[in-house]
Write an enzyme that holds these catalytic residues in place. Structure first.
Site, PDB file in Angstrom:
ATOM      1  N   SER A   1       0.875  -1.171   0.000  1.00 40.33           N
ATOM      2  CA  SER A   1       0.000   0.000   0.000  1.00 40.33           C
ATOM      3  C   SER A   1       0.908   1.215   0.000  1.00 40.33           C
ATOM      4  O   SER A   1       2.106   1.097   0.324  1.00 40.33           O
ATOM      5  CB  SER A   1      -0.855  -0.017   1.273  1.00 40.33           C
ATOM      6  OG  SER A   1      -1.418   1.247   1.514  1.00 40.33           O
TER       7      SER A   1
ATOM      8  N   TYR B   1      -2.015  -1.452  10.457  1.00 39.43           N
ATOM      9  CA  TYR B   1      -2.027  -1.546   8.985  1.00 39.43           C
ATOM     10  C   TYR B   1      -0.711  -0.997   8.425  1.00 39.43           C
ATOM     11  O   TYR B   1      -0.071  -1.626   7.571  1.00 39.43           O
ATOM     12  CB  TYR B   1      -3.223  -0.759   8.438  1.00 39.43           C
ATOM     13  CG  TYR B   1      -3.479  -0.933   6.959  1.00 39.43           C
ATOM     14  CD1 TYR B   1      -4.179  -2.045   6.482  1.00 39.43           C
ATOM     15  CD2 TYR B   1      -3.045   0.017   6.032  1.00 39.43           C
ATOM     16  CE1 TYR B   1      -4.439  -2.199   5.123  1.00 39.43           C
ATOM     17  CE2 TYR B   1      -3.303  -0.135   4.674  1.00 39.43           C
ATOM     18  CZ  TYR B   1      -4.003  -1.242   4.234  1.00 39.43           C
ATOM     19  OH  TYR B   1      -4.251  -1.400   2.891  1.00 39.43           O
TER      20      TYR B   1
HETATM   21  P1  NAD Z   1     -11.783  -6.134  -0.126  1.00 34.74           P
HETATM   22  O1  NAD Z   1     -12.357  -6.000   1.245  1.00 34.74           O
HETATM   23  O2  NAD Z   1     -12.609  -5.727  -1.285  1.00 34.74           O
HETATM   24  O3  NAD Z   1     -11.276  -7.616  -0.377  1.00 34.74           O
HETATM   25  C1  NAD Z   1     -10.510  -8.283   0.574  1.00 34.74           C
HETATM   26  C2  NAD Z   1     -10.764  -9.778   0.432  1.00 34.74           C
HETATM   27  O4  NAD Z   1      -9.900 -10.442   1.366  1.00 34.74           O
HETATM   28  C3  NAD Z   1     -12.193 -10.194   0.752  1.00 34.74           C
HETATM   29  O5  NAD Z   1     -12.719 -11.004  -0.280  1.00 34.74           O
HETATM   30  C4  NAD Z   1     -12.063 -10.954   2.055  1.00 34.74           C
HETATM   31  O6  NAD Z   1     -13.009 -12.024   2.206  1.00 34.74           O
HETATM   32  C5  NAD Z   1     -10.642 -11.487   1.945  1.00 34.74           C
HETATM   33  N1  NAD Z   1     -10.057 -11.837   3.248  1.00 34.74           N
HETATM   34  C6  NAD Z   1     -10.086 -11.107   4.389  1.00 34.74           C
HETATM   35  N2  NAD Z   1      -9.494 -11.789   5.382  1.00 34.74           N
HETATM   36  C7  NAD Z   1      -9.077 -12.960   4.850  1.00 34.74           C
HETATM   37  C8  NAD Z   1      -8.396 -14.082   5.369  1.00 34.74           C
HETATM   38  N3  NAD Z   1      -8.044 -14.154   6.672  1.00 34.74           N
HETATM   39  N4  NAD Z   1      -8.128 -15.121   4.547  1.00 34.74           N
HETATM   40  C9  NAD Z   1      -8.499 -15.074   3.241  1.00 34.74           C
HETATM   41  N5  NAD Z   1      -9.153 -14.044   2.705  1.00 34.74           N
HETATM   42  C10 NAD Z   1      -9.439 -13.001   3.495  1.00 34.74           C
HETATM   43  O7  NAD Z   1     -10.413  -5.293  -0.055  1.00 34.74           O
HETATM   44  P2  NAD Z   1      -9.448  -4.689  -1.183  1.00 34.74           P
HETATM   45  O8  NAD Z   1      -9.546  -3.203  -1.087  1.00 34.74           O
HETATM   46  O9  NAD Z   1      -9.648  -5.345  -2.482  1.00 34.74           O
HETATM   47  O10 NAD Z   1      -8.024  -5.064  -0.560  1.00 34.74           O
HETATM   48  C11 NAD Z   1      -7.185  -6.056  -1.084  1.00 34.74           C
HETATM   49  C12 NAD Z   1      -5.763  -5.763  -0.644  1.00 34.74           C
HETATM   50  O11 NAD Z   1      -5.346  -4.504  -1.160  1.00 34.74           O
HETATM   51  C13 NAD Z   1      -5.571  -5.688   0.871  1.00 34.74           C
HETATM   52  O12 NAD Z   1      -4.342  -6.285   1.227  1.00 34.74           O
HETATM   53  C14 NAD Z   1      -5.510  -4.202   1.128  1.00 34.74           C
HETATM   54  O13 NAD Z   1      -4.790  -3.887   2.298  1.00 34.74           O
HETATM   55  C15 NAD Z   1      -4.794  -3.739  -0.121  1.00 34.74           C
HETATM   56  N6  NAD Z   1      -4.963  -2.335  -0.431  1.00 34.74           N
HETATM   57  C16 NAD Z   1      -6.201  -1.811  -0.637  1.00 34.74           C
HETATM   58  C17 NAD Z   1      -6.320  -0.470  -0.927  1.00 34.74           C
HETATM   59  C18 NAD Z   1      -7.650   0.169  -1.143  1.00 34.74           C
HETATM   60  O14 NAD Z   1      -7.703   1.401  -1.152  1.00 34.74           O
HETATM   61  N7  NAD Z   1      -8.720  -0.582  -1.337  1.00 34.74           N
HETATM   62  C19 NAD Z   1      -5.182   0.348  -1.014  1.00 34.74           C
HETATM   63  C20 NAD Z   1      -3.937  -0.234  -0.805  1.00 34.74           C
HETATM   64  C21 NAD Z   1      -3.828  -1.570  -0.521  1.00 34.74           C
END
Ligand code: NAD
Length: 274
Positions: free
Chosen positions: A156, A169
């Site tokens: 991130s 985080y």
């Molecule tokens: P999201 O909530 O849409 O999807 C996350 C997925 O992870 C979900 O399907 C959930 O069921 C799954 N998950 C959660 N805990 C789990 C576990 N213990 N085992 C297996 N699966 C699990 O979130 P997103 O925004 O798509 O985030 C995905 C990644 O991107 C994360 O690592 C997040 O930190 C990172 N990220 C997101 C953003 C953002 O702005 N959305 C920015 C930077 C980084």
């Protein structure tokens, strides 16, 4: 606002993952789901590994329509036995994993003085235990297959910078960079590359949930959370999109040499500039 960059990125996508098997964690939703779709479009067989079993299977079934092999696997990335069993299931059905995207993640926001230790441990477990356990399982298969592979951690901008209210985080996302660099060094002898993608804010369920939470914690409107907290430092006031991140993942996955290993790529509309 629309994002004029995305169409151009789509049009230029010619990288191939034909014949490779990619496992993406947390891919029943958001960024991971889009990465799995883009990898399938590039010819990879994809494994949707997610806590939410029904959604993982539904996503895998939908992607199978693209003409590649898919598998939906129930996997809690914090559970050693579940991770190892999931990888064994993949090996049996599709052969060794060639590409891992360790993407599953959660967010919990609170000021540090109020942060529950149980919430700290929960978040660290998903991001760091999950990163370690899935990478270890992938490395074992990549060494055994003799083909090596590509490991991508979802970092991130918070792998580089801090924001208030996000102590575990930010700590976890910084930690993933260290983990990736170690695996890049250890993996080189086995043709295993490891990199990190560092997105800015992407409007997924994870972020939608934070907007009202941060508004409450900071005592400002939801619109102001978006404008003055999330997108304040971008060059154009735009959210990063799932396609922006998926194209970066495709580049790392398809990159043919060790020229790109141990690296992190910030995909954030200029929020953070290295
Ligand atoms: P999201 O909530 O849409 O999807 C996350 C997925 O992870 C979900 O399907 C959930 O069921 C799954 N998950 C959660 N805990 C789990 C576990 N213990 N085992 C297996 N699966 C699990 O979130 P997103 O925004 O798509 O985030 C995905 C990644 O991107 C994360 O690592 C997040 O930190 C990172 N990220 C997101 C953003 C953002 O702005 N959305 C920015 C930077 C980084």
């Amino acid at each position: 606002m629309n994002n004029p960059g995305t169409a151009a990125v789509h049009a230029s996508a010619t990288l191939s993952l034909k014949g490779r098997t990619a496992l993406v964690t947390g891919s029943a939703s958001g960024i991971g789901k889009r990465i799995a779709e883009v990898f399938a479009d590039a010819g990879a067989n994809v494994v949707i590994a997610d806590l939410r079993q029904a959604d993982a299977k539904a996503t895998a079934d939908a992607i199978a329509g693209k003409g590649v092999k898919t598998l939906g696997v129930a996997m809690d990335v914090t559970d050693e036995a579940a991770v190892d069993a999931g990888f064994a299931e993949v090996q049996k059905a599709l052969g060794a994993v060639d590409i891992l995207v360790s993407n599953a993640g959660i967010q919990i926001v609170a000021p540090i003085q109020d942060f529950k230790f149980s919430d700290w441990k929960k978040l660290i477990a998903v991001h760091l235990d999950g990163g370690f356990l899935t990478a270890r399982a992938a490395v074992r298969q990549m060494i055994a297959s003799g083909r090596g592979g590509s490991i991508i951690f979802m970092g991130s901008v918070h792998s580089k910078e801090a924001s208030a209210l996000k102590s575990p985080y930010v700590a976890a996302k910084h930690g993933l960079e260290g983990l990736a660099k170690v695996i890049a060094k250890e993996g080189a002898a086995h043709n295993i590359r490891t990199n990190v993608i560092c997105p800015g804010f992407v409007r997924t369920p994870l972020v939608e949930k934070q907007i009202p939470e941060q508004a409450q914690e900071l005592g400002i409107s939801e619109a102001d959370v978006v404008k003055t907290v999330m997108l304040k430092e971008t060059v154009d006031g735009e959210f990063t999109t799932v396609d922006d991140v998926a194209q970066a993942a495709l580049t790392f996955a398809a990159w043919p040499s060790n020229a790109l290993t141990g690296q992190s790529l910030v995909v954030s509309h200029g929020w953070f500039m290295q």
